[in-house]
Design a protein around this motif. Sequence first.
Motif, PDB file in Angstrom:
ATOM      1  N   GLY A  79      18.576 -14.295   1.641  1.00  0.00           N
ATOM      2  CA  GLY A  79      17.888 -13.592   1.275  1.00  0.00           C
ATOM      3  C   GLY A  79      16.900 -13.159   2.325  1.00  0.00           C
ATOM      4  N   THR A  80      16.412 -13.997   3.225  1.00  0.00           N
ATOM      5  CA  THR A  80      15.087 -12.853   4.315  1.00  0.00           C
ATOM      6  C   THR A  80      16.539 -12.212   5.452  1.00  0.00           C
ATOM      7  OG1 THR A  80      14.256 -15.350   4.088  1.00  0.00           O
ATOM      8  CG2 THR A  80      13.848 -13.606   6.126  1.00  0.00           C
ATOM      9  N   ALA A  81      17.395 -12.542   5.404  1.00  0.00           N
ATOM     10  CA  ALA A  81      18.646 -11.855   6.144  1.00  0.00           C
ATOM     11  C   ALA A  81      18.870 -10.591   5.466  1.00  0.00           C
ATOM     12  CB  ALA A  81      19.915 -12.537   6.084  1.00  0.00           C
ATOM     13  N   GLY A  87       0.209 -21.658   5.862  1.00  0.00           N
ATOM     14  CA  GLY A  87       0.348 -21.028   6.798  1.00  0.00           C
ATOM     15  C   GLY A  87      -0.010 -19.196   7.140  1.00  0.00           C
ATOM     16  N   TYR A  88      -0.943 -19.175   5.792  1.00  0.00           N
ATOM     17  CA  TYR A  88      -1.768 -17.588   5.893  1.00  0.00           C
ATOM     18  C   TYR A  88      -2.864 -18.011   5.467  1.00  0.00           C
ATOM     19  CZ  TYR A  88       2.865 -15.537   4.078  1.00  0.00           C
ATOM     20  OH  TYR A  88       4.364 -15.702   3.953  1.00  0.00           O
ATOM     21  N   GLY A  89      -3.490 -19.118   6.221  1.00  0.00           N
ATOM     22  CA  GLY A  89      -5.051 -19.351   6.708  1.00  0.00           C
ATOM     23  C   GLY A  89      -5.591 -19.089   8.443  1.00  0.00           C
ATOM     24  N   ASN A 149       8.439 -15.539  -0.118  1.00  0.00           N
ATOM     25  CA  ASN A 149       7.177 -15.037   1.031  1.00  0.00           C
ATOM     26  C   ASN A 149       7.039 -13.927   0.762  1.00  0.00           C
ATOM     27  OD1 ASN A 149       7.813 -13.522   3.334  1.00  0.00           O
ATOM     28  ND2 ASN A 149       9.481 -14.627   3.246  1.00  0.00           N
ATOM     29  N   PRO A 150       5.496 -13.163   0.909  1.00  0.00           N
ATOM     30  CA  PRO A 150       5.730 -11.541   0.626  1.00  0.00           C
ATOM     31  C   PRO A 150       5.925 -10.357   1.571  1.00  0.00           C
ATOM     32  CG  PRO A 150       3.126 -12.931   1.410  1.00  0.00           C
ATOM     33  CD  PRO A 150       4.604 -13.742   1.470  1.00  0.00           C
ATOM     34  N   GLY A 151       6.712 -11.011   2.497  1.00  0.00           N
ATOM     35  CA  GLY A 151       6.748  -9.768   3.863  1.00  0.00           C
ATOM     36  C   GLY A 151       8.465 -10.463   3.603  1.00  0.00           C
ATOM     37  N   ASP A 153      15.585 -24.481   9.747  1.00  0.00           N
ATOM     38  CA  ASP A 153      15.516 -23.296   8.558  1.00  0.00           C
ATOM     39  C   ASP A 153      15.642 -21.938   9.715  1.00  0.00           C
ATOM     40  OD1 ASP A 153      14.115 -26.041   8.331  1.00  0.00           O
ATOM     41  OD2 ASP A 153      13.419 -24.618   5.598  1.00  0.00           O
ATOM     42  N   HIS A 154      16.315 -20.826   8.829  1.00  0.00           N
ATOM     43  CA  HIS A 154      16.889 -19.745   8.805  1.00  0.00           C
ATOM     44  C   HIS A 154      18.194 -19.862   9.689  1.00  0.00           C
ATOM     45  CE1 HIS A 154      13.552 -17.640   8.311  1.00  0.00           C
ATOM     46  NE2 HIS A 154      12.662 -18.378   8.601  1.00  0.00           N
ATOM     47  N   LEU A 155      18.104 -20.351  11.987  1.00  0.00           N
ATOM     48  CA  LEU A 155      19.082 -20.128  12.280  1.00  0.00           C
ATOM     49  C   LEU A 155      20.745 -19.239  11.987  1.00  0.00           C
ATOM     50  CD1 LEU A 155      19.476 -24.321  11.026  1.00  0.00           C
ATOM     51  CD2 LEU A 155      18.925 -23.364  13.140  1.00  0.00           C
ATOM     52  N   LEU A 205      10.692 -26.863  11.071  1.00  0.00           N
ATOM     53  CA  LEU A 205      10.844 -25.241  12.116  1.00  0.00           C
ATOM     54  C   LEU A 205      11.044 -24.276  11.202  1.00  0.00           C
ATOM     55  CD1 LEU A 205      11.943 -28.082  14.363  1.00  0.00           C
ATOM     56  CD2 LEU A 205      11.586 -26.005  15.963  1.00  0.00           C
ATOM     57  N   HIS A 206      10.440 -23.552  11.402  1.00  0.00           N
ATOM     58  CA  HIS A 206      11.291 -21.892  11.507  1.00  0.00           C
ATOM     59  C   HIS A 206      12.055 -21.930  12.921  1.00  0.00           C
ATOM     60  CE1 HIS A 206       9.436 -21.396   8.330  1.00  0.00           C
ATOM     61  NE2 HIS A 206       9.254 -20.370   8.008  1.00  0.00           N
ATOM     62  N   ALA A 207      13.484 -21.806  12.821  1.00  0.00           N
ATOM     63  CA  ALA A 207      13.848 -21.783  14.189  1.00  0.00           C
ATOM     64  C   ALA A 207      15.732 -20.949  14.141  1.00  0.00           C
ATOM     65  CB  ALA A 207      14.690 -23.415  13.697  1.00  0.00           C
ATOM     66  N   TYR A 251       0.318  -8.383  -1.236  1.00  0.00           N
ATOM     67  CA  TYR A 251       1.495  -7.799  -1.597  1.00  0.00           C
ATOM     68  C   TYR A 251       1.610  -6.800   0.662  1.00  0.00           C
ATOM     69  CZ  TYR A 251       1.822 -10.432  -5.291  1.00  0.00           C
ATOM     70  OH  TYR A 251       2.047 -10.997  -6.472  1.00  0.00           O
ATOM     71  N   ARG A 252       2.393  -6.771   0.337  1.00  0.00           N
ATOM     72  CA  ARG A 252       2.674  -5.969   1.313  1.00  0.00           C
ATOM     73  C   ARG A 252       4.648  -5.247   1.102  1.00  0.00           C
ATOM     74  NH1 ARG A 252       3.142 -11.303   5.008  1.00  0.00           N
ATOM     75  NH2 ARG A 252       4.667  -9.840   6.388  1.00  0.00           N
ATOM     76  N   ALA A 253       3.958  -4.747   0.180  1.00  0.00           N
ATOM     77  CA  ALA A 253       5.377  -3.749  -0.411  1.00  0.00           C
ATOM     78  C   ALA A 253       5.235  -2.294   0.082  1.00  0.00           C
ATOM     79  CB  ALA A 253       4.309  -3.009  -1.784  1.00  0.00           C
ATOM     80  N   SER A 273      13.404 -25.416  -1.475  1.00  0.00           N
ATOM     81  CA  SER A 273      13.168 -26.666  -0.368  1.00  0.00           C
ATOM     82  C   SER A 273      12.728 -25.192   0.871  1.00  0.00           C
ATOM     83  CB  SER A 273      14.296 -27.227   0.497  1.00  0.00           C
ATOM     84  OG  SER A 273      14.734 -26.805   0.863  1.00  0.00           O
ATOM     85  N   HIS A 274      12.035 -24.423   0.572  1.00  0.00           N
ATOM     86  CA  HIS A 274      11.644 -23.047   2.083  1.00  0.00           C
ATOM     87  C   HIS A 274      11.131 -21.664   0.913  1.00  0.00           C
ATOM     88  CE1 HIS A 274      11.212 -21.471   5.682  1.00  0.00           C
ATOM     89  NE2 HIS A 274      10.666 -20.634   5.242  1.00  0.00           N
ATOM     90  N   THR A 275       9.887 -22.216   1.242  1.00  0.00           N
ATOM     91  CA  THR A 275       9.006 -21.282   0.048  1.00  0.00           C
ATOM     92  C   THR A 275       7.324 -21.221   0.964  1.00  0.00           C
ATOM     93  OG1 THR A 275       8.102 -22.054  -1.743  1.00  0.00           O
ATOM     94  CG2 THR A 275      10.268 -21.525  -1.751  1.00  0.00           C
ATOM     95  N   GLY A 327       2.570  -7.498   9.378  1.00  0.00           N
ATOM     96  CA  GLY A 327       2.708  -8.530   8.674  1.00  0.00           C
ATOM     97  C   GLY A 327       2.330  -9.901   7.943  1.00  0.00           C
ATOM     98  N   ILE A 328       2.669 -10.884   8.646  1.00  0.00           N
ATOM     99  CA  ILE A 328       2.244 -12.346   8.295  1.00  0.00           C
ATOM    100  C   ILE A 328       0.526 -12.634   8.171  1.00  0.00           C
ATOM    101  CG2 ILE A 328       1.593 -14.821   8.962  1.00  0.00           C
ATOM    102  CD1 ILE A 328       4.240 -14.841   9.696  1.00  0.00           C
ATOM    103  N   VAL A 329       0.020 -11.362   9.292  1.00  0.00           N
ATOM    104  CA  VAL A 329      -1.749 -10.916   9.791  1.00  0.00           C
ATOM    105  C   VAL A 329      -2.084 -10.730   8.713  1.00  0.00           C
ATOM    106  CG1 VAL A 329      -3.623  -9.990  11.148  1.00  0.00           C
ATOM    107  CG2 VAL A 329      -0.897 -11.419  12.394  1.00  0.00           C
TER     108      VAL A 329
END
Length: 443
Positions: free
Chosen positions: A311-313, A165-167, A340-342, A286-288, A263-265, A102-104, A93-95, A125-127
């Motif tokens: 996975g992100t943490a 969100g990558y635009g 996500n790629p980051g 999400d995140h929290l 929200l990414h919160a 990529y940002r290897a 539910s969040h991808t 990062g995202i940019v």
Amino acid sequence: MNGNALIKNASQLVTCSGFRAKQGKEMSDLHIVTDGGVLIEDGVIKAVGKTDDVLVRFSEDVMNRFDGSGFSKKAPVIIDATGKCVLPGFVDSHTHFVFGGYRAEEFSWRLRGESYMEIMKRGGGIVNTVKETRKAGREELIRSGKKRLDSMLSFGVTTVEGKSGYGLDHDTEIKQLEVMRKLDKVHPIDVVRTFLGAHAVLPGYKGKEDAFIDYMIHAVMPRVVEQNLAEFCDIFCEKNVFSIQQSRQLLSEAKKQGLKLKLHADEMAQLGGAELAAELGAVSADHLLQASDKGIRDMAEAGVVATLLPGTAFSLKEPYARGRFMIDQNCATALATDMNPGSCFTESIPLIFALATLYMDISTEEAINALTINAAAAIDRADTIGSLDIGKSGDLVILEFPSYHYIPYHIGVSAVEKVVKKGDVVFDKEDDSMDSESVPFLL
Ligand code: NIG
Ligand code: FE
């Protein structure tokens, strides 16, 4: 495609039964049937329970369908699940799975001690992904998106949420959402779309975040809504990204325009994102990782699903969100990959199970509910997917093992043997003809 299937003799049928998010202690109940069966007709579950009962229903249906000249419907695929465990298809539910480049190298920088936010501050990062996604053609994004969906399917995912969100500009945000709409049509996995135009601040907008929010509200969001390109609106509410006030403004407007909220919160800093999610009636926050006690209680009371992304943490070497505390506070909790790629480049559901159970003090039963019915609730679909109940979509996974306990036990390895989506077998580990490049076993 047939849409009709009969699954019988499952040693363990994990139904996760229910039509809304499970809270607190409810998350420990998987509603298991031994020697279970499921009947799916035209993609929808028509019967579920003991194999014998489902077979009775099946033969009644066969009789009803006999019209004198033959069977009016296609014969169902019959799957004997003896010695196997059957569960609802997983919902990721969040991808952020549609992106260019990529940002290897950033991963290596982080291993050397640089933080995600430091990399972001100096224009990485995202940019970085924004530049590559702007350059990428639609065909390229469809091709790479499809490969990622294939990978998710092999882990048993039958519905995924994907964010733009990558635009960060009109054309590329729309392009990303259109690519997801196309992928939803051509791939067995259902793709639920979220508009995340406020995902980062481009260097040119530093100090002018309010103007950027205005641009998203007035120049991009209306197009997204008009063309029905997204169901949800999300924002990266974070220190040095978008403030609480900016998030409130964007999300309130999104709500007015008919979008549901996410929200990414409270990911890196305790900003009050959880409280804001409750205040606005968001579907999920999400995140929290840093959510306050009050924020968690507010969310529980307001019925906001807490979507945890271990996975992100793990990948960022940040402390895990307080999953145990949240469940104990009666907060409906979901788990997702955040692919996500980051910050977390993985489609791996087994990794999420491993992290949730071994590091977040979440039980296997709770983790399964968190990746099925509660994940469905996190995308407002608890009434149609996420459990094996009559009337829901015939989406399920068949494990190569007899019980759900094997999921976290086989660490980091997928236990999924077959995936059924709307009554059709769409992945089969045992069937070489389903591989895109099948390699002869014996040379
Ligand atoms: O959920 N936190 C912000 N957004 C994503 C990361 C996106 C990226 O790094 O490309 C996340 O972790
Ligand atoms: Fe994310």
